[in-house]
Motif scaffolding. Sequence first.
Motif, PDB file in Angstrom:
ATOM      1  N   PHE A   1       0.831  -1.205   0.000  1.00  0.00           N
ATOM      2  CA  PHE A   1       0.000   0.000   0.000  1.00  0.00           C
ATOM      3  C   PHE A   1       0.865   1.254   0.000  1.00  0.00           C
ATOM      4  O   PHE A   1       0.498   2.279  -0.572  1.00  0.00           O
ATOM      5  N   TRP A   2       2.006   1.166   0.642  1.00  0.00           N
ATOM      6  CA  TRP A   2       2.823   2.357   0.863  1.00  0.00           C
ATOM      7  C   TRP A   2       3.791   2.645  -0.277  1.00  0.00           C
ATOM      8  O   TRP A   2       4.575   3.600  -0.228  1.00  0.00           O
TER       9      TRP A   2
ATOM     10  N   ILE B   1       2.302   3.182  -3.086  1.00  0.00           N
ATOM     11  CA  ILE B   1       1.400   4.037  -3.862  1.00  0.00           C
ATOM     12  C   ILE B   1       1.841   5.505  -3.858  1.00  0.00           C
ATOM     13  O   ILE B   1       1.801   6.152  -4.913  1.00  0.00           O
TER      14      ILE B   1
ATOM     15  N   ILE C   1       4.430   5.924  -6.505  1.00  0.00           N
ATOM     16  CA  ILE C   1       3.876   5.866  -7.854  1.00  0.00           C
ATOM     17  C   ILE C   1       3.101   7.150  -8.162  1.00  0.00           C
ATOM     18  O   ILE C   1       3.209   7.712  -9.259  1.00  0.00           O
ATOM     19  N   ALA C   2       2.346   7.624  -7.175  1.00  0.00           N
ATOM     20  CA  ALA C   2       1.537   8.826  -7.368  1.00  0.00           C
ATOM     21  C   ALA C   2       2.396  10.040  -7.686  1.00  0.00           C
ATOM     22  O   ALA C   2       1.952  10.960  -8.386  1.00  0.00           O
TER      23      ALA C   2
ATOM     24  N   MET D   1      -4.596  11.469  -8.179  1.00  0.00           N
ATOM     25  CA  MET D   1      -3.380  10.735  -7.841  1.00  0.00           C
ATOM     26  C   MET D   1      -2.631  11.413  -6.690  1.00  0.00           C
ATOM     27  O   MET D   1      -2.093  10.746  -5.805  1.00  0.00           O
TER      28      MET D   1
ATOM     29  N   LEU E   1      -4.517  10.544  -3.636  1.00  0.00           N
ATOM     30  CA  LEU E   1      -4.258   9.149  -3.285  1.00  0.00           C
ATOM     31  C   LEU E   1      -2.895   9.012  -2.616  1.00  0.00           C
ATOM     32  O   LEU E   1      -2.747   8.297  -1.612  1.00  0.00           O
ATOM     33  N   GLY E   2      -1.901   9.692  -3.144  1.00  0.00           N
ATOM     34  CA  GLY E   2      -0.577   9.663  -2.534  1.00  0.00           C
ATOM     35  C   GLY E   2      -0.583  10.243  -1.137  1.00  0.00           C
ATOM     36  O   GLY E   2       0.072   9.727  -0.226  1.00  0.00           O
TER      37      GLY E   2
ATOM     38  N   PHE F   1      -2.371   7.779   1.372  1.00  0.00           N
ATOM     39  CA  PHE F   1      -1.575   6.583   1.673  1.00  0.00           C
ATOM     40  C   PHE F   1      -0.280   6.934   2.410  1.00  0.00           C
ATOM     41  O   PHE F   1       0.275   6.084   3.107  1.00  0.00           O
TER      42      PHE F   1
ATOM     43  N   ILE G   1      -8.438  -0.671   1.226  1.00  0.00           N
ATOM     44  CA  ILE G   1      -8.667  -0.327  -0.182  1.00  0.00           C
ATOM     45  C   ILE G   1      -9.903   0.569  -0.320  1.00  0.00           C
ATOM     46  O   ILE G   1      -9.860   1.636  -0.948  1.00  0.00           O
TER      47      ILE G   1
ATOM     48  N   ARG H   1      -9.355   4.092   1.664  1.00  0.00           N
ATOM     49  CA  ARG H   1      -8.437   5.069   1.072  1.00  0.00           C
ATOM     50  C   ARG H   1      -8.912   5.574  -0.288  1.00  0.00           C
ATOM     51  O   ARG H   1      -8.609   6.718  -0.659  1.00  0.00           O
TER      52      ARG H   1
END
Length: 219
Positions: A129-130, A132, A135-136, A145, A148-149, A152, A181, A184
């Motif tokens: 999960f971490w 993410i 990636i974001a 995004m 989302l970042g 997380f 999931i 978040r």
Amino acid sequence: MSATQKKLFFLALFTLVGFVSLQIPFNKLAGSNVSFTLFDFFGPIAGAFLGPVFGITSVLAVEVGNILFKHSPWTTGAIIRLFPTLFAVYYFAMIKKGSGRWILAVPVLAILTFLAHPIGRQVPYYTLFWVIPLIAFKFRKNLFMKSLGATFTAHAVGGAAWIWAFNLKASIWQGLIPVVIAERLLFATGIAASYMVVKFTLNYLALKHVLPKLEISPS
């Protein structure tokens, strides 16, 4: 109104709105004991309007003020809960420019901290999960995004602290995966929507000369 006065005015305004939003329940996620409030959506965006320092100051003031207002005990869990959103504030405020790149070290350290715990090593996949927030960062121009970042990043800080404070069984962490999931994704959607609503409202009120103009960074 001077620039300093304007900053202090909006600091007070965001803190007041944040405190009110913390008292408004939004929903309770099925399968969990987590009760959402509007502050879960509003808090992380504060830094985008106030800057990271004033944004973090505002959110911390709301969280501490709420504990004092409700005369809640200063338990280990209550203290841990003070910090995750502060990292989300910084992520959301700075990651768009790439100037806050150091915040990416936070989820990495959270992964290492979680895996350093004997129970954490039994559920290493939980730390995916971490990844993410890392990636974001590549898609930081996208509001969702970025949201989302941010959420997380907060989750990483809380999770890494929680496993050492309470030694939850591996089965509990496994059971939390679907909850996280859903939780978040809801948070990220709420954060992005809150940003757009607050941005529009501030611009509208400034246009009508109800509030002074606040320089807002693009999403």
